[in-house]
Design an enzyme around this catalytic site. Structure first.
Site, PDB file in Angstrom:
ATOM      1  N   CYS A  85       1.960   7.278   7.644  1.00 51.38           N
ATOM      2  CA  CYS A  85       2.098   7.108   9.091  1.00 51.38           C
ATOM      3  C   CYS A  85       3.372   7.790   9.615  1.00 51.38           C
ATOM      4  O   CYS A  85       3.478   9.000   9.536  1.00 51.38           O
ATOM      5  CB  CYS A  85       2.025   5.623   9.421  1.00 51.38           C
ATOM      6  SG  CYS A  85       1.565   5.286  11.118  1.00 51.38           S
TER       7      CYS A  85
ATOM      8  N   HIS B 237      -2.508   2.728   6.313  1.00 48.26           N
ATOM      9  CA  HIS B 237      -1.734   1.644   5.725  1.00 48.26           C
ATOM     10  C   HIS B 237      -2.719   0.525   5.410  1.00 48.26           C
ATOM     11  O   HIS B 237      -3.915   0.729   5.473  1.00 48.26           O
ATOM     12  CB  HIS B 237      -0.551   1.254   6.611  1.00 48.26           C
ATOM     13  CG  HIS B 237      -0.865   0.818   8.001  1.00 48.26           C
ATOM     14  ND1 HIS B 237      -1.275  -0.452   8.303  1.00 48.26           N
ATOM     15  CD2 HIS B 237      -0.829   1.493   9.174  1.00 48.26           C
ATOM     16  CE1 HIS B 237      -1.442  -0.536   9.612  1.00 48.26           C
ATOM     17  NE2 HIS B 237      -1.203   0.619  10.169  1.00 48.26           N
TER      18      HIS B 237
END
Lengths: 232, 375
Positions: free
Chosen positions: A93, A189
């Site tokens: 991310c 994630h």
């Protein structure tokens, strides 16, 4: 010569830890120890000097201001050189955006650390939700959760981490993440290594320098398979 | 807006509330407000005129703190309040349908700016801002920024807040009227970066001080440290004092914990609501039993992303008898597995009850599980 001890470096977790990112290092250590490989998780904060002797480095998700601070600290360290020397890197991310040439935070363009030839632009929307990809590096599909506002454009010589089956990944391009050598970047994630043990083992094998002994962790397998079924 | 339209809206909404409660046996807290706002979009504003209004918001503790303030202010007369945590704008509208000079409402973090603008409250109590439902909030800082604009554009409202939370402090910096409170400092999971200037923030024993001057020292009111229930009860007292209510007997902090007991056959279960890293950590630190059931769901109001369970240390469960369930019980079971905490994973809450068979158990439950099982 294969390694019997691993140093897992959790980089700036107080900045890059927005989405349960610490779980990735916990899972790596857990699965290494299950094979009799001793594994230490080393927490390196923004103020600490970054070690150059780690085997696996992890960058996680962050809010904008934290992402910029972490980038500054990494630029002042030997991080890029350490990774270019072959250490394994998992960048997720915001951490994934940092390793490119540039990204946007709080509306401003920010220089990344330039480890990979890719740039991240503001997305057309916020990309939030369950995501499933197929990666050539893993037999099973990989699932996770994404929550970001950037679309990442890969340079010509960079392979994506996988093809998006559900969700967005790098934006609207149909692919997620990037892979060069031992560098793995992704928007997933979850934490990704908790949900996808096969990927965790791939990173461990790269770090150790040989194939790992099998580890039949029924709960891990069941969890991964339930998430694959749930994310359509 | 004509008062005729408002009156018509009130009749329709009240009738719907009665039908909902008597025929459908629902709490009837959302539907009336929804209809009211549908028919008379500025009903909340109209109903707020000439009333003393207190709003309470924050990631954790809204419901129990609102209830505590309403209890403390009871000597002042009738109070309109949102009793079971119905905290979106429509829930506020439902609560305001009750005729009273005073209103104490809990309001969802993202709905707060809208409700402040509509009700022009006398006081707003801001409890805390921590990681929660990030799929909806996106970032803690994003919520704080919205609140900051909100306080800047509410010149007649007094904002009261716990500045040990740097995000609350940052928000209050923009207030025209404010009272700041500190309990002597505590760590914050997202406190590494100053929400005001974006620089790395120095922390020492739970206290912070940023280069730009943002710090939790020098609060208007300094109180001794304690757990979340204690802090919320003290914050409720700060509000009550503004209304001249002082010297009240000390609160039963167990009530502030919002623990709900319910019998399931021979099992007596004591429930606590656990919905994000801060509330889980608080509940785990306050465990009373050695027989524990954990329930994790991931519906919209629970947060559809379960990653945050890795931000919690479950070490307090070591050596206890732990059963895990819920729609995403497996996420939690695997997280405990990696931490080395032994737990049994079952598919349903009934199976968890069957496992314990009798006696006292403690249940830490996700929002939808808590509301589904005990509310």
């Amino acid at each position: 010569m294969p390694k019997s001890e691993l140093s897992i470096v959790r980089v700036h977790n107080e900045l890059l830890g927005t989405y349960g990112d610490r779980g990735n290092s916990d899972v790596l250590a857990f699965r290494a120890q299950a094979r009799g490989i001793s594994a230490d998780v080393v927490d390196i904060s923004y103020r600490d000097a970054l070690p150059t002797t780690g085997d696996i480095y992890l960058l996680g998700g962050a809010e904008d201001a934290a992402q910029v601070l972490s980038t500054d600290a990494l630029n002042r360290s030997l991080f890029a050189a350490t990774i270019e020397n072959g250490a394994v890197l998992l960048a997720i991310c915001a951490g994934f955006q940092i390793i490119g040439t540039s990204y946007y935070a709080q509306g401003n363009r920010v220089d990344g650390i330039g480890l990979l030839d890719m740039e991240t632009l503001p997305g057309d929307r916020r990309y939030v939700g369950d995501i499933k990809i197929h990666s050539p590096w893993c037999e099973s599909d990989i699932t996770g959760f994404e929550n970001h506002g950037g679309k990442t454009i890969l340079g010509r010589d960079i392979s994506p981490f996988g093809e998006v089956i559900t969700g967005f990944g790098n934006g609207e391009s149909g692919v997620d993440g990037a892979v060069v050598g031992n560098i793995f970047g992704t928007y997933l994630h979850g934490p990704i290594l908790a949900r996808n043990p096969e990927f965790a083992d791939l990173l461990l094998a790269r770090a150790v320098g040989k194939a790992l002994e099998p580890f039949d962790d029924e709960l891990a397998k069941r969890y991964a398979s339930e998430r694959r079924k749930a994310v359509r | 807006m004509s008062s005729i339209r408002l009156r018509f809206a009130l009749i329709v909404a009240s009738t719907a509330g009665i039908i909902s409660r008597t025929l459908l046996r629902r709490p009837g807290e959302t539907l009336p407000g929804r209809l009211l706002l549908l028919i008379a979009p500025d009903a909340l504003k109209q109903l707020s005129k000439n009333r003393r209004i207190i709003l309470v918001s924050g990631t954790n503790g809204k419901t129990s703190t609102t209830r505590e303030i309403a209890t403390l202010l009871r000597p002042l007369g009738r109070i309109a309040t949102s009793p079971s945590g119905s905290n979106l704008t429509r829930g506020s509208a439902t609560a305001m349908m009750k005729r009273s000079a005073l209103a104490v409402l809990e309001v969802d973090e993202l709905h707060l700016p809208e409700v402040v603008a509509a009700t022009n409250p006398e006081y707003v109590l801001l409890l805390n801002l921590t990681r929660d439902q990030l799929h909806r909030m996106h970032e803690v800082k994003r919520v704080a920024d919205r609140w900051r604009s909100m306080v800047e554009s509410a010149p007649t409202t007094e904002f009261i807040g716990d500045i040990d939370d740097p995000f609350i402090n940052y928000v209050l910096q923009g207030a025209h009227k404010l009272t700041t409170i500190s309990f002597g400092g505590r760590a914050h999971q997202d406190g590494a970066v100053c929400p005001q200037c974006g620089r790395y923030m120095e922390w020492s024993a739970g206290n912070y001080s940023s280069d730009c001057g943002l710090t939790n020292s020098g609060a208007d009111i300094t109180l001794s440290a304690g757990n979340a229930s204690y802090r919320n009860s003290e914050l409720a007292r700060v509000v009550a004092k503004k209304f001249g209510i002082d010297d009240v007997p000390s609160t039963d902090l167990h009530l502030m914990e919002r623990r709900v007991s319910k019998k399931f056959g021979a099992v007596n279960a004591s429930f606590r609501l656990t919905k994000n890293p801060a509330s889980w950590s608080e509940a785990l630190a306050g465990l009373r039993s050695n027989r524990i059931t954990l329930i994790l769901n991931a519906r919209e109001v629970d947060g559809i992303d379960t990653s945050w369970i890795w931000d919690i240390s479950f070490a307090a469960l070591a050596g206890k008898e732990v059963v895990v369930t819920g729609e995403r019980g497996i996420d939690l079971a695997y997280r405990l597995h990696v931490e080395g905490v032994k737990a049994v994973l079952v598919t349903t809450f009934d199976e968890a009850i069957a496992y314990f068979a009798e006696g006292e158990i403690e249940v830490l439950a996700a929002y939808t599980a808590f509301h589904g099982l005990v509310m």
